[in-house]
Design a protein around this motif. Structure first.
Motif, PDB file in Angstrom:
ATOM      1  N   LYS A  71      43.625  23.841  36.592  1.00 56.03           N
ATOM      2  CA  LYS A  71      45.027  24.136  36.869  1.00 56.03           C
ATOM      3  C   LYS A  71      45.530  23.194  37.958  1.00 56.03           C
ATOM      4  O   LYS A  71      44.833  22.941  38.938  1.00 56.03           O
ATOM      5  N   ILE A  72      46.743  22.703  37.769  1.00 57.82           N
ATOM      6  CA  ILE A  72      47.394  21.981  38.862  1.00 57.82           C
ATOM      7  C   ILE A  72      47.929  23.049  39.798  1.00 57.82           C
ATOM      8  O   ILE A  72      48.692  23.923  39.389  1.00 57.82           O
ATOM      9  N   VAL A  73      47.502  22.973  41.041  1.00 55.97           N
ATOM     10  CA  VAL A  73      47.841  23.997  42.032  1.00 55.97           C
ATOM     11  C   VAL A  73      48.978  23.472  42.901  1.00 55.97           C
ATOM     12  O   VAL A  73      48.866  22.404  43.506  1.00 55.97           O
ATOM     13  N   SER A  74      50.051  24.241  42.953  1.00 56.14           N
ATOM     14  CA  SER A  74      51.186  23.855  43.796  1.00 56.14           C
ATOM     15  C   SER A  74      50.894  24.206  45.246  1.00 56.14           C
ATOM     16  O   SER A  74      50.030  25.032  45.533  1.00 56.14           O
ATOM     17  N   GLU A  75      51.641  23.588  46.132  1.00 55.42           N
ATOM     18  CA  GLU A  75      51.473  23.889  47.559  1.00 55.42           C
ATOM     19  C   GLU A  75      51.714  25.370  47.841  1.00 55.42           C
ATOM     20  O   GLU A  75      51.051  25.963  48.681  1.00 55.42           O
ATOM     21  N   GLU A  76      52.647  25.957  47.120  1.00 60.16           N
ATOM     22  CA  GLU A  76      52.955  27.377  47.323  1.00 60.16           C
ATOM     23  C   GLU A  76      51.778  28.268  46.912  1.00 60.16           C
ATOM     24  O   GLU A  76      51.603  29.351  47.443  1.00 60.16           O
ATOM     25  N   ASP A  77      50.976  27.797  45.952  1.00 55.26           N
ATOM     26  CA  ASP A  77      49.841  28.587  45.468  1.00 55.26           C
ATOM     27  C   ASP A  77      48.589  28.465  46.324  1.00 55.26           C
ATOM     28  O   ASP A  77      47.638  29.214  46.138  1.00 55.26           O
ATOM     29  N   PHE A  78      48.573  27.519  47.261  1.00 54.55           N
ATOM     30  CA  PHE A  78      47.382  27.359  48.103  1.00 54.55           C
ATOM     31  C   PHE A  78      46.967  28.672  48.764  1.00 54.55           C
ATOM     32  O   PHE A  78      45.795  28.963  48.891  1.00 54.55           O
ATOM     33  N   ALA A  79      47.929  29.451  49.184  1.00 54.88           N
ATOM     34  CA  ALA A  79      47.621  30.703  49.875  1.00 54.88           C
ATOM     35  C   ALA A  79      47.004  31.738  48.938  1.00 54.88           C
ATOM     36  O   ALA A  79      46.341  32.667  49.393  1.00 54.88           O
ATOM     37  N   ASN A  80      47.196  31.576  47.620  1.00 56.54           N
ATOM     38  CA  ASN A  80      46.724  32.565  46.658  1.00 56.54           C
ATOM     39  C   ASN A  80      45.399  32.213  46.002  1.00 56.54           C
ATOM     40  O   ASN A  80      44.918  32.955  45.155  1.00 56.54           O
ATOM     41  N   ILE A  81      44.816  31.069  46.359  1.00 54.30           N
ATOM     42  CA  ILE A  81      43.542  30.695  45.762  1.00 54.30           C
ATOM     43  C   ILE A  81      42.466  30.644  46.823  1.00 54.30           C
ATOM     44  O   ILE A  81      42.756  30.501  48.008  1.00 54.30           O
ATOM     45  N   GLY A  82      41.237  30.790  46.399  1.00 51.41           N
ATOM     46  CA  GLY A  82      40.123  30.783  47.338  1.00 51.41           C
ATOM     47  C   GLY A  82      39.456  29.425  47.401  1.00 51.41           C
ATOM     48  O   GLY A  82      38.919  28.945  46.429  1.00 51.41           O
ATOM     49  N   ILE A  83      39.532  28.824  48.568  1.00 49.99           N
ATOM     50  CA  ILE A  83      38.829  27.572  48.837  1.00 49.99           C
ATOM     51  C   ILE A  83      38.210  27.765  50.214  1.00 49.99           C
ATOM     52  O   ILE A  83      38.916  27.769  51.201  1.00 49.99           O
ATOM     53  N   LEU A  90      42.592  23.257  53.032  1.00 55.12           N
ATOM     54  CA  LEU A  90      43.186  22.190  52.230  1.00 55.12           C
ATOM     55  C   LEU A  90      44.701  22.179  52.314  1.00 55.12           C
ATOM     56  O   LEU A  90      45.317  21.119  52.216  1.00 55.12           O
ATOM     57  N   SER A  91      45.314  23.332  52.505  1.00 55.76           N
ATOM     58  CA  SER A  91      46.773  23.336  52.648  1.00 55.76           C
ATOM     59  C   SER A  91      47.167  22.580  53.923  1.00 55.76           C
ATOM     60  O   SER A  91      48.127  21.805  53.924  1.00 55.76           O
ATOM     61  N   PHE A  92      46.411  22.768  55.006  1.00 53.47           N
ATOM     62  CA  PHE A  92      46.671  22.037  56.245  1.00 53.47           C
ATOM     63  C   PHE A  92      46.408  20.541  56.038  1.00 53.47           C
ATOM     64  O   PHE A  92      47.193  19.692  56.473  1.00 53.47           O
ATOM     65  N   PHE A  93      45.326  20.217  55.352  1.00 56.01           N
ATOM     66  CA  PHE A  93      44.975  18.827  55.065  1.00 56.01           C
ATOM     67  C   PHE A  93      46.098  18.130  54.291  1.00 56.01           C
ATOM     68  O   PHE A  93      46.519  17.028  54.642  1.00 56.01           O
ATOM     69  N   VAL A  94      46.600  18.780  53.253  1.00 54.22           N
ATOM     70  CA  VAL A  94      47.676  18.202  52.443  1.00 54.22           C
ATOM     71  C   VAL A  94      48.943  18.033  53.277  1.00 54.22           C
ATOM     72  O   VAL A  94      49.602  16.991  53.232  1.00 54.22           O
ATOM     73  N   ARG A  95      49.292  19.045  54.067  1.00 53.75           N
ATOM     74  CA  ARG A  95      50.493  18.926  54.924  1.00 53.75           C
ATOM     75  C   ARG A  95      50.337  17.769  55.905  1.00 53.75           C
ATOM     76  O   ARG A  95      51.283  17.020  56.157  1.00 53.75           O
ATOM     77  N   TYR A  96      49.136  17.620  56.466  1.00 50.92           N
ATOM     78  CA  TYR A  96      48.884  16.526  57.404  1.00 50.92           C
ATOM     79  C   TYR A  96      49.059  15.165  56.711  1.00 50.92           C
ATOM     80  O   TYR A  96      49.695  14.265  57.249  1.00 50.92           O
ATOM     81  N   LEU A  97      48.497  15.024  55.517  1.00 46.31           N
ATOM     82  CA  LEU A  97      48.621  13.765  54.781  1.00 46.31           C
ATOM     83  C   LEU A  97      50.073  13.423  54.475  1.00 46.31           C
ATOM     84  O   LEU A  97      50.456  12.257  54.465  1.00 46.31           O
ATOM     85  N   GLN A  98      50.878  14.437  54.212  1.00 44.03           N
ATOM     86  CA  GLN A  98      52.270  14.215  53.818  1.00 44.03           C
ATOM     87  C   GLN A  98      53.163  13.801  54.983  1.00 44.03           C
ATOM     88  O   GLN A  98      54.235  13.253  54.754  1.00 44.03           O
ATOM     89  N   GLN A  99      52.742  14.034  56.199  1.00 42.30           N
ATOM     90  CA  GLN A  99      53.571  13.688  57.354  1.00 42.30           C
ATOM     91  C   GLN A  99      53.791  12.185  57.429  1.00 42.30           C
ATOM     92  O   GLN A  99      52.852  11.411  57.493  1.00 42.30           O
ATOM     93  N   GLY A 100      55.033  11.801  57.373  1.00 40.41           N
ATOM     94  CA  GLY A 100      55.389  10.396  57.519  1.00 40.41           C
ATOM     95  C   GLY A 100      55.014   9.524  56.330  1.00 40.41           C
ATOM     96  O   GLY A 100      54.957   8.305  56.455  1.00 40.41           O
ATOM     97  N   THR A 101      54.743  10.125  55.191  1.00 44.52           N
ATOM     98  CA  THR A 101      54.389   9.350  53.997  1.00 44.52           C
ATOM     99  C   THR A 101      55.282   9.777  52.841  1.00 44.52           C
ATOM    100  O   THR A 101      55.947  10.802  52.912  1.00 44.52           O
ATOM    101  N   ASP A 102      55.238   8.988  51.784  1.00 44.03           N
ATOM    102  CA  ASP A 102      56.046   9.356  50.622  1.00 44.03           C
ATOM    103  C   ASP A 102      55.229   9.369  49.329  1.00 44.03           C
ATOM    104  O   ASP A 102      55.777   9.305  48.246  1.00 44.03           O
ATOM    105  N   PHE A 103      53.890   9.425  49.447  1.00 49.68           N
ATOM    106  CA  PHE A 103      53.106   9.467  48.217  1.00 49.68           C
ATOM    107  C   PHE A 103      53.066  10.873  47.636  1.00 49.68           C
ATOM    108  O   PHE A 103      53.292  11.852  48.323  1.00 49.68           O
TER     109      PHE A 103
END
Length: 141
Positions: A71-83, A90-103
């Motif tokens: 499944k492609i997991v949306s950022e909103e779904d990160f809180a509902n899955i177990g990792i 991973l939600s923090f990791f993704v948010r960190y990567l997105q800061q100041g970037t446009d990928f």
């Protein structure tokens, strides 16, 4: 980027996929395959330096499906899955990567069957991993 612990059966599906892709020698100047193991945060500098247009992250995720479900997991779904096997959320990791970037970041979860100690995925998860490799190769090649 494949994330997971290869010594914990299906949790190692991310690194398993990355190593399959590397074994098939489809790397080129426009691609970077990262086996992040359980510490994806160690690769933030490398990712930012490469300045990619897209990042695909694959990991085992408890999503309430059948073993091997992808499944492609949306950022909103990160809180509902177990990792839970990683040192950083991973939600923090993704948010960190997105800061100041446009990928664009796409996170793909694969439902595990077992997280017991074993150095290879279960049959259903391995089949899903092989299918994912085929899909990526179809996009890349």
């Amino acid at each position: 980027m494949g994330i997971g612990n290869e010594l914990k059966c299906d949790d190692g599906v991310g690194p398993y996929i990355i190593n399959k892709l590397k074994d098939e020698n489809i790397e080129n100047d426009g691609l970077l395959f990262i086996d992040a193991k359980t510490v994806p945060e160690n690769f933030t500098g490398k990712i930012r330096k490469e300045s990619p247009t897209h990042i695909i992250i694959v990991d085992a995720c408890l999503m309430g499906g059948e073993p091997g479900d992808m499944k492609i997991v949306s950022e909103e779904d990160f809180a509902n899955i177990g990792i839970s096997t990683h040192s950083m959320s991973l939600s923090f990791f993704v948010r960190y990567l997105q800061q100041g970037t446009d990928f664009k970041i796409t996170f793909v979860g694969i439902e595990p069957e077992s997280m017991d100690y074993d150095d290879r995925p279960t049959e259903n998860v391995e089949k899903a991993a092989e299918e994912f490799v085929k899909i990526l190769k179809g996009i890349i090649l």
